[in-house]
Design a protein around this motif. Structure first.
Motif, PDB file in Angstrom:
ATOM      1  N   PHE A   1       0.862  -1.171   0.000  1.00  0.00           N
ATOM      2  CA  PHE A   1       0.000   0.000   0.000  1.00  0.00           C
ATOM      3  C   PHE A   1       0.899   1.221   0.000  1.00  0.00           C
ATOM      4  CE2 PHE A   1      -2.282   3.213   2.619  1.00  0.00           C
ATOM      5  CZ  PHE A   1      -3.382   3.405   1.804  1.00  0.00           C
ATOM      6  N   ARG A   2       0.584   2.183  -0.816  1.00  0.00           N
ATOM      7  CA  ARG A   2       1.342   3.434  -0.824  1.00  0.00           C
ATOM      8  C   ARG A   2       0.529   4.475  -0.056  1.00  0.00           C
ATOM      9  NH1 ARG A   2       2.185   8.019  -4.606  1.00  0.00           N
ATOM     10  NH2 ARG A   2       4.107   8.933  -3.857  1.00  0.00           N
ATOM     11  N   PHE A   3       1.024   4.832   1.092  1.00  0.00           N
ATOM     12  CA  PHE A   3       0.317   5.784   1.944  1.00  0.00           C
ATOM     13  C   PHE A   3       0.526   7.196   1.419  1.00  0.00           C
ATOM     14  CE2 PHE A   3      -0.310   8.609   5.515  1.00  0.00           C
ATOM     15  CZ  PHE A   3      -1.456   8.086   6.100  1.00  0.00           C
ATOM     16  N   GLU A   4      -0.556   7.939   1.284  1.00  0.00           N
ATOM     17  CA  GLU A   4      -0.479   9.343   0.897  1.00  0.00           C
ATOM     18  C   GLU A   4      -1.129  10.171   1.988  1.00  0.00           C
ATOM     19  OE1 GLU A   4      -1.568  10.359  -3.075  1.00  0.00           O
ATOM     20  OE2 GLU A   4      -0.793   8.466  -3.860  1.00  0.00           O
ATOM     21  N   ASN A   5      -0.362  11.078   2.550  1.00  0.00           N
ATOM     22  CA  ASN A   5      -0.852  11.894   3.653  1.00  0.00           C
ATOM     23  C   ASN A   5      -1.939  12.852   3.179  1.00  0.00           C
ATOM     24  OD1 ASN A   5      -1.027  12.930   6.252  1.00  0.00           O
ATOM     25  ND2 ASN A   5       1.184  13.105   6.471  1.00  0.00           N
ATOM     26  N   GLU A   6      -2.833  13.154   4.075  1.00  0.00           N
ATOM     27  CA  GLU A   6      -3.840  14.179   3.840  1.00  0.00           C
ATOM     28  C   GLU A   6      -3.400  15.419   4.610  1.00  0.00           C
ATOM     29  OE1 GLU A   6      -7.515  12.616   5.284  1.00  0.00           O
ATOM     30  OE2 GLU A   6      -7.413  10.852   4.001  1.00  0.00           O
ATOM     31  N   PHE A   7      -3.804  16.565   4.124  1.00  0.00           N
ATOM     32  CA  PHE A   7      -3.457  17.804   4.813  1.00  0.00           C
ATOM     33  C   PHE A   7      -4.725  18.518   5.235  1.00  0.00           C
ATOM     34  CE2 PHE A   7       0.367  16.606   2.812  1.00  0.00           C
ATOM     35  CZ  PHE A   7       1.371  17.077   3.628  1.00  0.00           C
ATOM     36  N   ARG A   8      -4.726  18.957   6.470  1.00  0.00           N
ATOM     37  CA  ARG A   8      -5.883  19.647   7.039  1.00  0.00           C
ATOM     38  C   ARG A   8      -5.803  21.127   6.702  1.00  0.00           C
ATOM     39  NH1 ARG A   8      -8.198  16.509  11.463  1.00  0.00           N
ATOM     40  NH2 ARG A   8      -8.813  18.493  12.332  1.00  0.00           N
ATOM     41  N   ASP A   9      -6.893  21.821   6.900  1.00  0.00           N
ATOM     42  CA  ASP A   9      -6.995  23.236   6.574  1.00  0.00           C
ATOM     43  C   ASP A   9      -5.972  24.057   7.366  1.00  0.00           C
ATOM     44  OD1 ASP A   9      -7.850  25.923   6.166  1.00  0.00           O
ATOM     45  OD2 ASP A   9      -9.887  25.203   5.808  1.00  0.00           O
ATOM     46  N   ALA A  10      -5.289  24.950   6.675  1.00  0.00           N
ATOM     47  CA  ALA A  10      -4.281  25.811   7.303  1.00  0.00           C
ATOM     48  C   ALA A  10      -4.871  26.697   8.392  1.00  0.00           C
ATOM     49  CB  ALA A  10      -3.590  26.660   6.245  1.00  0.00           C
ATOM     50  N   VAL A  11      -6.157  26.988   8.325  1.00  0.00           N
ATOM     51  CA  VAL A  11      -6.795  27.856   9.320  1.00  0.00           C
ATOM     52  C   VAL A  11      -6.760  27.217  10.720  1.00  0.00           C
ATOM     53  CG1 VAL A  11      -9.202  27.062   9.066  1.00  0.00           C
ATOM     54  CG2 VAL A  11      -8.722  29.445   9.645  1.00  0.00           C
ATOM     55  N   GLU A  12      -6.569  25.906  10.796  1.00  0.00           N
ATOM     56  CA  GLU A  12      -6.422  25.252  12.102  1.00  0.00           C
ATOM     57  C   GLU A  12      -5.125  25.672  12.795  1.00  0.00           C
ATOM     58  OE1 GLU A  12      -8.763  21.096  11.074  1.00  0.00           O
ATOM     59  OE2 GLU A  12      -6.630  21.052  11.436  1.00  0.00           O
ATOM     60  N   VAL A  13      -4.154  26.111  12.010  1.00  0.00           N
ATOM     61  CA  VAL A  13      -2.858  26.525  12.545  1.00  0.00           C
ATOM     62  C   VAL A  13      -2.810  28.033  12.737  1.00  0.00           C
ATOM     63  CG1 VAL A  13      -0.363  26.574  12.097  1.00  0.00           C
ATOM     64  CG2 VAL A  13      -1.718  24.571  11.452  1.00  0.00           C
ATOM     65  N   MET A  14      -3.307  28.758  11.762  1.00  0.00           N
ATOM     66  CA  MET A  14      -3.273  30.216  11.805  1.00  0.00           C
ATOM     67  C   MET A  14      -4.556  30.750  11.177  1.00  0.00           C
ATOM     68  SD  MET A  14      -0.388  32.751  10.215  1.00  0.00           S
ATOM     69  CE  MET A  14       0.848  32.347  11.429  1.00  0.00           C
ATOM     70  N   ARG A  15      -5.330  31.466  11.962  1.00  0.00           N
ATOM     71  CA  ARG A  15      -6.635  31.936  11.472  1.00  0.00           C
ATOM     72  C   ARG A  15      -6.529  32.953  10.348  1.00  0.00           C
ATOM     73  NH1 ARG A  15     -10.441  32.295  16.843  1.00  0.00           N
ATOM     74  NH2 ARG A  15     -10.140  30.126  17.393  1.00  0.00           N
ATOM     75  N   GLU A  16      -5.530  33.814  10.446  1.00  0.00           N
ATOM     76  CA  GLU A  16      -5.349  34.828   9.403  1.00  0.00           C
ATOM     77  C   GLU A  16      -4.036  34.552   8.687  1.00  0.00           C
ATOM     78  OE1 GLU A  16      -5.739  38.744  11.046  1.00  0.00           O
ATOM     79  OE2 GLU A  16      -7.468  38.156  12.239  1.00  0.00           O
ATOM     80  N   PRO A  17      -4.106  34.176   7.405  1.00  0.00           N
ATOM     81  CA  PRO A  17      -2.883  33.838   6.672  1.00  0.00           C
ATOM     82  C   PRO A  17      -1.906  35.015   6.598  1.00  0.00           C
ATOM     83  CG  PRO A  17      -4.827  33.768   5.242  1.00  0.00           C
ATOM     84  CD  PRO A  17      -5.297  34.128   6.598  1.00  0.00           C
ATOM     85  N   VAL A  18      -0.636  34.656   6.591  1.00  0.00           N
ATOM     86  CA  VAL A  18       0.432  35.648   6.476  1.00  0.00           C
ATOM     87  C   VAL A  18       1.056  35.497   5.094  1.00  0.00           C
ATOM     88  CG1 VAL A  18       2.670  36.367   7.378  1.00  0.00           C
ATOM     89  CG2 VAL A  18       0.889  35.584   8.953  1.00  0.00           C
ATOM     90  N   GLU A  19       1.164  36.564   4.389  1.00  0.00           N
ATOM     91  CA  GLU A  19       1.740  36.527   3.051  1.00  0.00           C
ATOM     92  C   GLU A  19       3.175  36.014   3.107  1.00  0.00           C
ATOM     93  OE1 GLU A  19       2.672  39.628  -0.544  1.00  0.00           O
ATOM     94  OE2 GLU A  19       0.940  40.020   0.755  1.00  0.00           O
ATOM     95  N   GLY A  20       3.489  35.099   2.219  1.00  0.00           N
ATOM     96  CA  GLY A  20       4.837  34.546   2.136  1.00  0.00           C
ATOM     97  C   GLY A  20       5.095  33.379   3.081  1.00  0.00           C
ATOM     98  N   VAL A  21       4.073  32.949   3.828  1.00  0.00           N
ATOM     99  CA  VAL A  21       4.228  31.826   4.755  1.00  0.00           C
ATOM    100  C   VAL A  21       3.389  30.653   4.258  1.00  0.00           C
ATOM    101  CG1 VAL A  21       3.833  30.987   7.102  1.00  0.00           C
ATOM    102  CG2 VAL A  21       4.640  33.324   6.735  1.00  0.00           C
ATOM    103  N   THR A  22       4.028  29.524   4.061  1.00  0.00           N
ATOM    104  CA  THR A  22       3.319  28.308   3.693  1.00  0.00           C
ATOM    105  C   THR A  22       3.043  27.526   4.968  1.00  0.00           C
ATOM    106  OG1 THR A  22       4.454  28.209   1.567  1.00  0.00           O
ATOM    107  CG2 THR A  22       3.434  26.164   2.361  1.00  0.00           C
ATOM    108  N   ILE A  23       1.794  27.224   5.202  1.00  0.00           N
ATOM    109  CA  ILE A  23       1.411  26.471   6.398  1.00  0.00           C
ATOM    110  C   ILE A  23       1.151  25.028   6.004  1.00  0.00           C
ATOM    111  CG2 ILE A  23      -0.324  26.206   8.211  1.00  0.00           C
ATOM    112  CD1 ILE A  23      -0.722  29.264   8.037  1.00  0.00           C
TER     113      ILE A  23
END
Length: 124
Positions: free
Chosen positions: A78-100
């Motif tokens: 089986f090839r496991f592929e990770n899922e990614f959750r919404d970035a808003v769970e980490v930071m409510r207001e995105p910051v330009e130039g930051v990848t979450i």
């Protein structure tokens, strides 16, 4: 949270909830870490994010780790592929130039887990 509520209703169980980042503190009072299984394949144990640092901390402190789940979650190829959750769970207001990055699962070498219990039996 459901499990904590159920365990809190048992007089013989000392139930506490602790944030993931406090595992070095909390594990000193534990006699075992009990985890579920998302899947095991190719010598790797996949489970919710936070599992890898929890297992590493438990091993460092000499606390045994047991994973419990269905035998159907042990998959040969089986090839496991990770899922990614919404970035808003980490930071409510995105910051330009930051990848979450907010991955859902950790990959832990199965050799770091002391015991795996499934309906197929016990593997140590």
């Amino acid at each position: 949270r459901k499990t904590a509520r159920a365990l809190a209703g048992m007089s013989r169980v000392d139930t506490r909830m602790v944030v993931d980042s406090a595992m070095g503190y909390a594990l000193r009072d534990c006699d075992r870490v009990l985890l579920g299984i998302t899947c095991i394949t190719g010598g790797t144990y996949y489970n919710r994010i936070g599992t890898f640092p929890l297992v590493v901390t438990a091993r460092e402190l000499g606390v045994p780790v047991t994973a419990v789940g269905s035998g159907a979650k042990t998959i040969e190829e089986f090839r496991f592929e990770n899922e990614f959750r919404d970035a808003v769970e980490v930071m409510r207001e995105p910051v330009e130039g930051v990848t979450i990055e907010n991955p859902s699962y950790d990959a832990t070498p199965i050799g770091m887990v002391d015991t795996v219990i499934t309906d197929d039996g016990v593997m140590e």
